[in-house]
Design a protein around this motif. Structure first.
Motif, PDB file in Angstrom:
ATOM      1  N   HIS A 151       0.832  -1.209   0.000  1.00 54.49           N
ATOM      2  CA  HIS A 151       0.000   0.000   0.000  1.00 54.49           C
ATOM      3  C   HIS A 151       0.866   1.258   0.000  1.00 54.49           C
ATOM      4  CE1 HIS A 151      -3.828  -2.012   0.305  1.00 54.49           C
ATOM      5  NE2 HIS A 151      -3.361  -2.759   1.283  1.00 54.49           N
ATOM      6  N   LEU A 152       1.933   1.264   0.791  1.00 56.36           N
ATOM      7  CA  LEU A 152       2.834   2.416   0.813  1.00 56.36           C
ATOM      8  C   LEU A 152       3.433   2.652  -0.580  1.00 56.36           C
ATOM      9  CD1 LEU A 152       4.299   4.565   2.663  1.00 56.36           C
ATOM     10  CD2 LEU A 152       6.189   2.911   2.740  1.00 56.36           C
ATOM     11  N   MET A 153       3.851   1.575  -1.222  1.00 55.44           N
ATOM     12  CA  MET A 153       4.430   1.698  -2.564  1.00 55.44           C
ATOM     13  C   MET A 153       3.400   2.170  -3.584  1.00 55.44           C
ATOM     14  SD  MET A 153       6.995  -1.522  -2.919  1.00 55.44           S
ATOM     15  CE  MET A 153       8.658  -1.421  -2.279  1.00 55.44           C
ATOM     16  N   GLU A 154       2.187   1.625  -3.511  1.00 51.40           N
ATOM     17  CA  GLU A 154       1.149   2.028  -4.459  1.00 51.40           C
ATOM     18  C   GLU A 154       0.793   3.500  -4.308  1.00 51.40           C
ATOM     19  OE1 GLU A 154      -1.114  -2.254  -5.116  1.00 51.40           O
ATOM     20  OE2 GLU A 154      -1.875  -0.900  -3.564  1.00 51.40           O
ATOM     21  N   TRP A 155       0.641   3.970  -3.067  1.00 53.92           N
ATOM     22  CA  TRP A 155       0.317   5.385  -2.846  1.00 53.92           C
ATOM     23  C   TRP A 155       1.472   6.283  -3.293  1.00 53.92           C
ATOM     24  CZ3 TRP A 155      -3.994   7.893  -2.279  1.00 53.92           C
ATOM     25  CH2 TRP A 155      -5.117   7.200  -1.841  1.00 53.92           C
ATOM     26  N   THR A 156       2.684   5.862  -3.007  1.00 58.31           N
ATOM     27  CA  THR A 156       3.842   6.654  -3.404  1.00 58.31           C
ATOM     28  C   THR A 156       3.925   6.743  -4.920  1.00 58.31           C
ATOM     29  OG1 THR A 156       5.006   5.988  -1.396  1.00 58.31           O
ATOM     30  CG2 THR A 156       6.345   6.865  -3.185  1.00 58.31           C
ATOM     31  N   LEU A 157       3.704   5.624  -5.594  1.00 58.83           N
ATOM     32  CA  LEU A 157       3.725   5.622  -7.061  1.00 58.83           C
ATOM     33  C   LEU A 157       2.626   6.524  -7.614  1.00 58.83           C
ATOM     34  CD1 LEU A 157       4.797   4.486  -9.740  1.00 58.83           C
ATOM     35  CD2 LEU A 157       3.176   2.588  -9.462  1.00 58.83           C
ATOM     36  N   LYS A 158       1.440   6.420  -7.042  1.00 57.79           N
ATOM     37  CA  LYS A 158       0.300   7.236  -7.490  1.00 57.79           C
ATOM     38  C   LYS A 158       0.626   8.725  -7.383  1.00 57.79           C
ATOM     39  CE  LYS A 158      -4.580   7.987  -6.466  1.00 57.79           C
ATOM     40  NZ  LYS A 158      -5.694   7.624  -5.584  1.00 57.79           N
ATOM     41  N   GLU A 159       1.370   9.087  -6.347  1.00 58.34           N
ATOM     42  CA  GLU A 159       1.690  10.494  -6.108  1.00 58.34           C
ATOM     43  C   GLU A 159       3.036  10.897  -6.716  1.00 58.34           C
ATOM     44  OE1 GLU A 159       1.240  10.925  -1.893  1.00 58.34           O
ATOM     45  OE2 GLU A 159      -0.899  10.481  -1.974  1.00 58.34           O
ATOM     46  N   GLY A 160       3.682   9.973  -7.448  1.00 62.90           N
ATOM     47  CA  GLY A 160       4.916  10.308  -8.161  1.00 62.90           C
ATOM     48  C   GLY A 160       6.140  10.460  -7.275  1.00 62.90           C
ATOM     49  N   GLY A 161       6.187   9.747  -6.168  1.00 64.06           N
ATOM     50  CA  GLY A 161       7.301   9.901  -5.240  1.00 64.06           C
ATOM     51  C   GLY A 161       8.283   8.743  -5.265  1.00 64.06           C
ATOM     52  N   PHE A 162       9.080   8.649  -4.210  1.00 63.16           N
ATOM     53  CA  PHE A 162      10.070   7.592  -4.033  1.00 63.16           C
ATOM     54  C   PHE A 162      10.063   7.170  -2.575  1.00 63.16           C
ATOM     55  CE2 PHE A 162      12.047  11.695  -3.407  1.00 63.16           C
ATOM     56  CZ  PHE A 162      12.753  11.539  -2.219  1.00 63.16           C
ATOM     57  N   ILE A 163      10.703   6.038  -2.277  1.00 58.37           N
ATOM     58  CA  ILE A 163      10.762   5.534  -0.904  1.00 58.37           C
ATOM     59  C   ILE A 163      12.217   5.298  -0.523  1.00 58.37           C
ATOM     60  CG2 ILE A 163      10.168   3.620   0.639  1.00 58.37           C
ATOM     61  CD1 ILE A 163       7.643   3.194  -1.065  1.00 58.37           C
ATOM     62  N   LEU A 164      12.611   5.855   0.612  1.00 59.83           N
ATOM     63  CA  LEU A 164      13.933   5.614   1.178  1.00 59.83           C
ATOM     64  C   LEU A 164      13.803   4.602   2.296  1.00 59.83           C
ATOM     65  CD1 LEU A 164      15.152   9.315   1.572  1.00 59.83           C
ATOM     66  CD2 LEU A 164      15.741   7.718  -0.252  1.00 59.83           C
ATOM     67  N   TRP A 165      14.823   3.755   2.480  1.00 53.47           N
ATOM     68  CA  TRP A 165      14.819   2.885   3.654  1.00 53.47           C
ATOM     69  C   TRP A 165      16.117   3.068   4.410  1.00 53.47           C
ATOM     70  CZ3 TRP A 165      15.820   0.176  -0.973  1.00 53.47           C
ATOM     71  CH2 TRP A 165      17.000  -0.549  -0.997  1.00 53.47           C
ATOM     72  N   GLU A 166      16.008   2.807   5.718  1.00 51.29           N
ATOM     73  CA  GLU A 166      17.162   2.960   6.597  1.00 51.29           C
ATOM     74  C   GLU A 166      17.063   1.948   7.726  1.00 51.29           C
ATOM     75  OE1 GLU A 166      19.417   6.487   9.097  1.00 51.29           O
ATOM     76  OE2 GLU A 166      17.451   6.872   8.233  1.00 51.29           O
ATOM     77  N   ALA A 167      18.203   1.314   8.008  1.00 56.38           N
ATOM     78  CA  ALA A 167      18.309   0.380   9.120  1.00 56.38           C
ATOM     79  C   ALA A 167      19.632   0.665   9.832  1.00 56.38           C
ATOM     80  CB  ALA A 167      18.264  -1.063   8.623  1.00 56.38           C
ATOM     81  N   SER A 168      19.835   0.075  10.994  1.00 57.53           N
ATOM     82  CA  SER A 168      21.062   0.327  11.758  1.00 57.53           C
ATOM     83  C   SER A 168      22.276  -0.368  11.118  1.00 57.53           C
ATOM     84  CB  SER A 168      20.909  -0.112  13.213  1.00 57.53           C
ATOM     85  OG  SER A 168      20.578  -1.485  13.258  1.00 57.53           O
ATOM     86  N   GLY A 169      22.032  -1.243  10.162  1.00 60.84           N
ATOM     87  CA  GLY A 169      23.094  -1.935   9.449  1.00 60.84           C
ATOM     88  C   GLY A 169      22.499  -2.764   8.322  1.00 60.84           C
ATOM     89  N   ASP A 170      23.386  -3.411   7.560  1.00 61.56           N
ATOM     90  CA  ASP A 170      22.874  -4.309   6.529  1.00 61.56           C
ATOM     91  C   ASP A 170      22.069  -5.405   7.202  1.00 61.56           C
ATOM     92  OD1 ASP A 170      24.315  -2.736   4.802  1.00 61.56           O
ATOM     93  OD2 ASP A 170      25.833  -4.250   4.330  1.00 61.56           O
ATOM     94  N   PHE A 171      21.021  -5.860   6.534  1.00 62.60           N
ATOM     95  CA  PHE A 171      20.145  -6.862   7.143  1.00 62.60           C
ATOM     96  C   PHE A 171      19.907  -8.033   6.233  1.00 62.60           C
ATOM     97  CE2 PHE A 171      17.681  -3.529   5.149  1.00 62.60           C
ATOM     98  CZ  PHE A 171      16.685  -4.186   4.474  1.00 62.60           C
TER      99      PHE A 171
END
Length: 127
Positions: free
Chosen positions: A107-127
Motif C-alpha cells: 500500500h505504501l508503494m502504491e500510494w507513493t507511485l500514485k503520487e509520483g514519489g520515491f521511498i527511502l529505507w534505513e536500518a542500523s546496518g545491513d540486514f
C-alpha cells in the motif's frame, strides 16, 4: 533490527528486518543499511511483491491439502491415536503470513507511485 521506510509523499512505516529481507529478496533489492526505491522502480517492485504473496498463498494451499491427505490416511488406518492427535492440535493456528505482512508495504508503494514519489529505507546496518 528494524527497517524504516519513508515515502517522499505518503508517510512512513517500520518493519522487522527479517520480514524486510524476504520482501527485498522478492523484489530483487540488496538488504543494505540505506537505499531507495525510485519512482521508476516502484511498478516492478509492487508486481514482484504481489507475485511473492500469490506464491506463498499457493504454498500454503498445498501444505493444507497435504495435511488433509495425511489426516485422511490416518483415519483409514483406524487407530485410537486420532483422538490424541486432536488434543495436541487445539484448534486451527492463526499465524500471520508474509503475504499479510507485505500488505502495508504494498500500500505504501502504491500510494507513493500514485503520487509520483520515491521511498527511502534505513536500518542500523545491513540486514
Amino acid at each position: 533490527m528494524l527497517v524504516r521506510l519513508t515515502s517522499s509523499t505518503s508517510g512512513e512505516m517500520i518493519m522487522l528486518a527479517e520480514h524486510a529481507r524476504v520482501f527485498f529478496d522478492w523484489i530483487g533489492k540488496e538488504c543494505t543499511a540505506r537505499g531507495v526505491f525510485t519512482k521508476e522502480q516502484l511498478p516492478e517492485a509492487i508486481a514482484r511483491l504481489h507475485q511473492g504473496v500469490e506464491e506463498e498463498k499457493q504454498a500454503i494451499r498445498l501444505q493444507l491439502q497435504e495435511k488433509a491427505r495425511e489426516k485422511a490416511r490416518e483415519k483409514q488406518g483406524g487407530g485410537d491415536d486420532d483422538e490424541a492427535d486432536e488434543d495436541k492440535e487445539s484448534g486451527p493456528r492463526e499465524d500471520v503470513t508474509l503475504g499479510q505482512r507485505a500488505q502495508p508495504l504494498i500500500h505504501l508503494m502504491e500510494w507513493t507511485l500514485k503520487e509520483g514519489g520515491f521511498i527511502l529505507w534505513e536500518a542500523s546496518g545491513d540486514f
